[in-house]
Design a protein around this motif. Structure first.
Motif, PDB file in Angstrom:
ATOM      1  N   SER A   1       0.825  -1.211   0.000  1.00  0.00           N
ATOM      2  CA  SER A   1       0.000   0.000   0.000  1.00  0.00           C
ATOM      3  C   SER A   1       0.855   1.255   0.000  1.00  0.00           C
ATOM      4  O   SER A   1       0.533   2.239  -0.673  1.00  0.00           O
ATOM      5  CB  SER A   1      -0.931   0.002   1.218  1.00  0.00           C
ATOM      6  OG  SER A   1      -0.214   0.196   2.420  1.00  0.00           O
ATOM      7  N   ARG A   2       1.962   1.250   0.732  1.00  0.00           N
ATOM      8  CA  ARG A   2       2.770   2.467   0.778  1.00  0.00           C
ATOM      9  C   ARG A   2       3.723   2.591  -0.402  1.00  0.00           C
ATOM     10  O   ARG A   2       4.413   3.603  -0.523  1.00  0.00           O
ATOM     11  CB  ARG A   2       3.532   2.565   2.100  1.00  0.00           C
ATOM     12  CG  ARG A   2       4.642   1.576   2.313  1.00  0.00           C
ATOM     13  CD  ARG A   2       5.401   1.961   3.567  1.00  0.00           C
ATOM     14  NE  ARG A   2       6.491   1.057   3.851  1.00  0.00           N
ATOM     15  CZ  ARG A   2       7.541   1.382   4.596  1.00  0.00           C
ATOM     16  NH1 ARG A   2       7.633   2.590   5.098  1.00  0.00           N
ATOM     17  NH2 ARG A   2       8.487   0.508   4.834  1.00  0.00           N
ATOM     18  N   SER A   3       3.773   1.574  -1.250  1.00  0.00           N
ATOM     19  CA  SER A   3       4.486   1.729  -2.519  1.00  0.00           C
ATOM     20  C   SER A   3       3.534   2.182  -3.619  1.00  0.00           C
ATOM     21  O   SER A   3       3.882   3.020  -4.455  1.00  0.00           O
ATOM     22  CB  SER A   3       5.170   0.417  -2.918  1.00  0.00           C
ATOM     23  OG  SER A   3       4.225  -0.608  -3.118  1.00  0.00           O
ATOM     24  N   VAL A   4       2.308   1.658  -3.592  1.00  0.00           N
ATOM     25  CA  VAL A   4       1.323   1.991  -4.623  1.00  0.00           C
ATOM     26  C   VAL A   4       0.730   3.384  -4.394  1.00  0.00           C
ATOM     27  O   VAL A   4       0.639   4.198  -5.323  1.00  0.00           O
ATOM     28  CB  VAL A   4       0.203   0.933  -4.656  1.00  0.00           C
ATOM     29  CG1 VAL A   4      -0.922   1.369  -5.590  1.00  0.00           C
ATOM     30  CG2 VAL A   4       0.763  -0.413  -5.089  1.00  0.00           C
ATOM     31  N   GLY A   5       0.321   3.675  -3.145  1.00  0.00           N
ATOM     32  CA  GLY A   5      -0.352   4.938  -2.847  1.00  0.00           C
ATOM     33  C   GLY A   5       0.441   6.177  -3.234  1.00  0.00           C
ATOM     34  O   GLY A   5      -0.073   7.045  -3.958  1.00  0.00           O
TER      35      GLY A   5
ATOM     36  N   CYS B   1      10.333   3.411  -2.730  1.00  0.00           N
ATOM     37  CA  CYS B   1      11.611   2.741  -2.447  1.00  0.00           C
ATOM     38  C   CYS B   1      11.666   2.246  -1.006  1.00  0.00           C
ATOM     39  O   CYS B   1      12.202   1.165  -0.726  1.00  0.00           O
ATOM     40  CB  CYS B   1      12.771   3.693  -2.724  1.00  0.00           C
ATOM     41  SG  CYS B   1      13.102   3.926  -4.486  1.00  0.00           S
ATOM     42  N   ALA B   2      11.116   3.035  -0.085  1.00  0.00           N
ATOM     43  CA  ALA B   2      11.053   2.583   1.307  1.00  0.00           C
ATOM     44  C   ALA B   2      10.218   1.315   1.415  1.00  0.00           C
ATOM     45  O   ALA B   2      10.563   0.375   2.145  1.00  0.00           O
ATOM     46  CB  ALA B   2      10.475   3.685   2.190  1.00  0.00           C
ATOM     47  N   ALA B   3       9.119   1.275   0.673  1.00  0.00           N
ATOM     48  CA  ALA B   3       8.264   0.085   0.691  1.00  0.00           C
ATOM     49  C   ALA B   3       8.973  -1.119   0.077  1.00  0.00           C
ATOM     50  O   ALA B   3       8.843  -2.246   0.564  1.00  0.00           O
ATOM     51  CB  ALA B   3       6.969   0.375  -0.062  1.00  0.00           C
ATOM     52  N   ILE B   4       9.732  -0.889  -0.987  1.00  0.00           N
ATOM     53  CA  ILE B   4      10.480  -1.987  -1.617  1.00  0.00           C
ATOM     54  C   ILE B   4      11.490  -2.572  -0.631  1.00  0.00           C
ATOM     55  O   ILE B   4      11.637  -3.794  -0.507  1.00  0.00           O
ATOM     56  CB  ILE B   4      11.183  -1.484  -2.891  1.00  0.00           C
ATOM     57  CG1 ILE B   4      10.143  -1.183  -3.976  1.00  0.00           C
ATOM     58  CG2 ILE B   4      12.195  -2.514  -3.401  1.00  0.00           C
ATOM     59  CD1 ILE B   4      10.711  -0.484  -5.191  1.00  0.00           C
TER      60      ILE B   4
END
Length: 429
Positions: free
Chosen positions: A167-171, A282-285
């Motif tokens: 969710s925090r990569s897509v959003g 990038c943080a989500a990745i």
């Protein structure tokens, strides 16, 4: 020793089918999808709102005030949400709160489209929307484990962490592409989708009002319906939980402040909000890549104190490196590292609270954890915002990293000494 290794190997062999079994439950899949929608909706608002404020005001201090508006409700209402789950069904809470959380972003989208949105108005509506989200925040941590048998709960919590990172990569990327108005519109629609999923999904025991289980060995006098005050007492009386929360404060003073002021870092090297979305992604990745190794480490009874110490020191060094960065690509690489460290910290806390504490207390203590996380992020954001305005974005990051390293040394010594006391006691016995 051979038996221990054999036991660890057996656990690893069982883990993979257990994970796949957890996803065979339709209600589990739907709840994970709802969690992704809810998380993405929140991150769209964070990305669009922070970029709008920084662009209009041109000040990281103003951006810090946006952080206060968006996160302060969580500081006070996350514990309330955790407490409410002791008396009300978490599913019923989401059914009510998700539509209410959709109202503020939909209104902001309308104001932006008509050219009547201002920073003070954005702040006010952000507080209202964030209040409903804060009450709802602890619910999925409670709902998801109830959609599977007890033997699969550790696996589903791992999937929950993955859903959060998806969710925090897509959003943020969607918000960066869509722009401010459309991002807020999509955010509101996302919360409505969450409510719709809750209404059409049968969840069995997750829809019933929680009951207090028997007292655990660690705190035999747990009262019925653990209160926020009781959660504070447990946090202080249980050494492992107290150490955990101390590490959380230090880590999120650093990591939380950077995440909340990431728009300033993005604007230092780029002119589009898509760069901000890329940094969040990038943080989500980094978190997604770290999830499985950390879970495997914890399942094999890895030393949590050592892991927490490594995370805090590595975070400080990463922030110092941020200060010397001069390009978006290097910033993105550093955000992968910071995201990985945040995932390790979150998984340790999540596993310790939701799987190892008494079920009657876990909701309130997890809400307390979210509040402390939020409070540390707010304080860190205020300090870093003022520092960035005074000495510049990159110099402020270097200063923050150096100060964190200075704090980390005595903290690690304290944590190591405290964690060794039970082992010493058992040796004496």
């Amino acid at each position: 020793m051979a038996l221990t290794r054999h036991g660890d190997r057996a656990t690893q062999l069982l883990w993979r089918p257990m994970r796949s079994e957890a996803l065979k439950h339709r209600s589990t899949r739907r709840m994970l999808f709802a969690q992704i929608n809810q998380g993405a909706a929140g991150w769209m608002q964070t990305t669009a709102g922070s970029w709008y404020v920084l662009t209009e005001a041109g000040s990281t201090t103003a951006l810090s005030f946006f952080v206060i508006a968006s996160m302060t409700p969580s500081l006070f209402l996350n514990p309330v949400g955790g407490r409410l789950m002791q008396s009300y069904s978490p599913v019923a809470m989401v059914k009510v709160l998700a539509p209410l959380a959709a109202l503020a972003p939909l209104l902001i989208a309308g104001l932006y489209a008509t050219g009547t949105l201002s920073i003070p108005l954005l702040f006010a509506l952000t507080v209202i929307g964030a209040s409903f989200r804060a009450l709802q925040a602890p619910t999925f941590a409670k709902i998801l484990p109830l959609t599977v048998p007890k033997s699969q709960r550790a696996a589903v919590l791992g999937y929950s962490a993955i859903a959060f990172n998806v969710s925090r990569s897509v959003g943020p990327v969607i918000a960066g592409i869509a722009g401010t108005g459309l991002a807020y519109l999509l955010s509101g629609v996302g919360f409505l989708i969450v409510a719709a999923i809750m209404f059409v999904t049968p969840l069995g025991s997750a829809q019933s009002t929680p009951t207090t289980t028997g007292p655990s060995a660690s705190h035999s006098a747990a009262p019925k319906g653990s209160s926020f005050r009781h959660a504070l007492r447990l946090m202080w009386n249980i050494t492992a939980v107290r150490i955990l929360f101390l590490c959380v404060v230090v880590f999120y003073l650093v990591s939380g402040s950077i995440h909340q002021l990431l728009a300033a870092v993005a604007k230092d090297t780029s002119t589009t909000s898509l760069a901000l979305g890329a940094l969040y992604a990038c943080a989500a990745i980094g978190a997604i890549l770290t999830n499985r190794p950390v879970l495997r480490y914890l399942d094999n009874n890895g030393h949590r104190t050592r892991l927490l110490s490594i995370v805090i020191v590595a975070a400080a060094l990463t922030v110092v490196a941020f200060g010397f960065s001069s390009g978006l690509i290097f910033d993105m690489a550093l955000m992968v590292i910071l995201g990985a460290l945040g995932e390790a910290m979150y998984l340790v806390v999540q596993r310790s609270i939701l799987l190892e504490l008494d079920e009657a207390d876990s909701g309130a203590i997890f809400g307390l954890f979210l509040a402390i996380l939020t409070g540390a992020s707010i304080l860190g954001s205020i300090g870093l915002g003022l520092l960035m305005d005074a000495v510049g974005v990159r110099s402020g990051l270097v200063t923050l990293g150096v100060v964190t390293l200075v704090i980390a040394v005595p903290l690690i010594l304290l944590v190591t000494r405290a964690s060794s006391k039970p082992q010493q006691a058992s040796t004496d016995d």
